[in-house]
Design a protein around this motif. Structure first.
Motif, PDB file in Angstrom:
ATOM      1  N   ARG A   3       0.845  -1.187   0.000  1.00  0.00           N
ATOM      2  CA  ARG A   3       0.000   0.000   0.000  1.00  0.00           C
ATOM      3  C   ARG A   3       0.881   1.239   0.000  1.00  0.00           C
ATOM      4  NH1 ARG A   3      -5.307   1.286   0.836  1.00  0.00           N
ATOM      5  NH2 ARG A   3      -5.640   3.278   1.845  1.00  0.00           N
ATOM      6  N   PHE A   4       0.474   2.262  -0.745  1.00  0.00           N
ATOM      7  CA  PHE A   4       1.208   3.510  -0.737  1.00  0.00           C
ATOM      8  C   PHE A   4       0.520   4.467   0.213  1.00  0.00           C
ATOM      9  CE2 PHE A   4      -2.112   4.217  -3.747  1.00  0.00           C
ATOM     10  CZ  PHE A   4      -2.396   5.555  -3.684  1.00  0.00           C
ATOM     11  N   VAL A  66      -7.604   8.632  -4.498  1.00  0.00           N
ATOM     12  CA  VAL A  66      -6.380   8.414  -5.257  1.00  0.00           C
ATOM     13  C   VAL A  66      -6.018   6.939  -5.146  1.00  0.00           C
ATOM     14  CG1 VAL A  66      -3.926   8.988  -5.473  1.00  0.00           C
ATOM     15  CG2 VAL A  66      -5.572  10.756  -4.818  1.00  0.00           C
ATOM     16  N   SER A  67      -5.737   6.334  -6.287  1.00  0.00           N
ATOM     17  CA  SER A  67      -5.319   4.933  -6.311  1.00  0.00           C
ATOM     18  C   SER A  67      -4.194   4.769  -7.322  1.00  0.00           C
ATOM     19  CB  SER A  67      -6.495   4.019  -6.647  1.00  0.00           C
ATOM     20  OG  SER A  67      -7.019   4.343  -7.922  1.00  0.00           O
ATOM     21  N   ASP A  74      -8.458   0.122  -3.564  1.00  0.00           N
ATOM     22  CA  ASP A  74      -7.410   0.401  -2.582  1.00  0.00           C
ATOM     23  C   ASP A  74      -7.015   1.867  -2.749  1.00  0.00           C
ATOM     24  OD1 ASP A  74      -5.451   0.136  -0.646  1.00  0.00           O
ATOM     25  OD2 ASP A  74      -4.031  -0.876  -1.982  1.00  0.00           O
ATOM     26  N   TYR A  75      -7.820   2.769  -2.215  1.00  0.00           N
ATOM     27  CA  TYR A  75      -7.660   4.198  -2.449  1.00  0.00           C
ATOM     28  C   TYR A  75      -7.360   4.942  -1.160  1.00  0.00           C
ATOM     29  CZ  TYR A  75     -12.474   4.287  -0.744  1.00  0.00           C
ATOM     30  OH  TYR A  75     -13.608   4.127   0.006  1.00  0.00           O
ATOM     31  N   VAL A  95      -1.200   6.557 -11.731  1.00  0.00           N
ATOM     32  CA  VAL A  95      -1.810   7.223 -10.583  1.00  0.00           C
ATOM     33  C   VAL A  95      -3.144   7.784 -11.056  1.00  0.00           C
ATOM     34  CG1 VAL A  95      -1.566   9.054  -8.863  1.00  0.00           C
ATOM     35  CG2 VAL A  95       0.466   7.795  -9.656  1.00  0.00           C
ATOM     36  N   SER A  96      -4.223   7.401 -10.363  1.00  0.00           N
ATOM     37  CA  SER A  96      -5.573   7.797 -10.763  1.00  0.00           C
ATOM     38  C   SER A  96      -6.235   8.620  -9.672  1.00  0.00           C
ATOM     39  CB  SER A  96      -6.444   6.559 -11.012  1.00  0.00           C
ATOM     40  OG  SER A  96      -5.865   5.731 -11.987  1.00  0.00           O
ATOM     41  N   VAL A  97      -7.036   9.605 -10.089  1.00  0.00           N
ATOM     42  CA  VAL A  97      -7.871  10.367  -9.169  1.00  0.00           C
ATOM     43  C   VAL A  97      -9.309  10.282  -9.655  1.00  0.00           C
ATOM     44  CG1 VAL A  97      -6.045  11.970  -8.462  1.00  0.00           C
ATOM     45  CG2 VAL A  97      -7.506  12.572 -10.378  1.00  0.00           C
ATOM     46  N   THR A  98     -10.244  10.123  -8.722  1.00  0.00           N
ATOM     47  CA  THR A  98     -11.666  10.164  -9.044  1.00  0.00           C
ATOM     48  C   THR A  98     -12.350  11.125  -8.086  1.00  0.00           C
ATOM     49  OG1 THR A  98     -12.175   8.271  -7.607  1.00  0.00           O
ATOM     50  CG2 THR A  98     -11.729   7.799  -9.931  1.00  0.00           C
TER      51      THR A  98
END
Length: 136
Positions: A3-4, A66-67, A74-75, A95-98
């Motif tokens: 996990r980050f 953010v995932s 896992d965000y 790197v994704s943002v929703t």
């Protein structure tokens, strides 16, 4: 699964590119830095902008999930930009943002970039001028 972690930071927004989604009149969220394809250190600032006011979910405002690497379940909940991404191992990462409503339901907007973590440190460099092709 490793996990980050994201840590709040402050700074100025910088221009970048991405592939934001959202139709005319609908909410938007856009990653503004680092640039898509950038080389980054093991810690880097992820900056984003939104057409909606964001804040903590308890405030009733929208926020961002953010995932990385397609692990949308896992965000990390983020309520301010910019913030520090840490803990990604060396290599290419998406790197994704929703954009999410306060109840964590989707607001219908997202964006993503690919970065290359080159090692330790917190620096970034411009996107390389080559096509990597293939898988990430």
């Amino acid at each position: 699964m490793k996990r980050f972690f994201l840590i709040a930071a402050s700074g100025l927004l910088i221009a970048g590119c991405g592939t934001a989604t959202g139709s005319a009149g609908s909410p938007t969220v856009t990653i503004e830095g680092p640039a898509d394809g950038a080389n980054v250190g093991s810690a880097f600032a992820l900056e984003f902008g939104s057409s909606e006011e964001i804040g903590p979910p308890g405030s009733g405002k929208n926020h961002v999930h953010v995932s990385t690497d397609g692990h949308a379940d896992d965000y990390t909940v983020v309520d301010a930009s910019p913030f520090q991404v840490t803990g990604l191992p060396p290599g290419r990462h998406t790197v994704s943002v929703t954009l999410q409503h306060a109840d964590h339901s989707s607001a219908g907007a997202s964006d993503e970039i690919t970065v290359n973590v080159t090692g330790s440190g917190g620096s970034t460099s411009p996107a390389p001028e080559q096509d990597y092709g293939g898988g990430y």
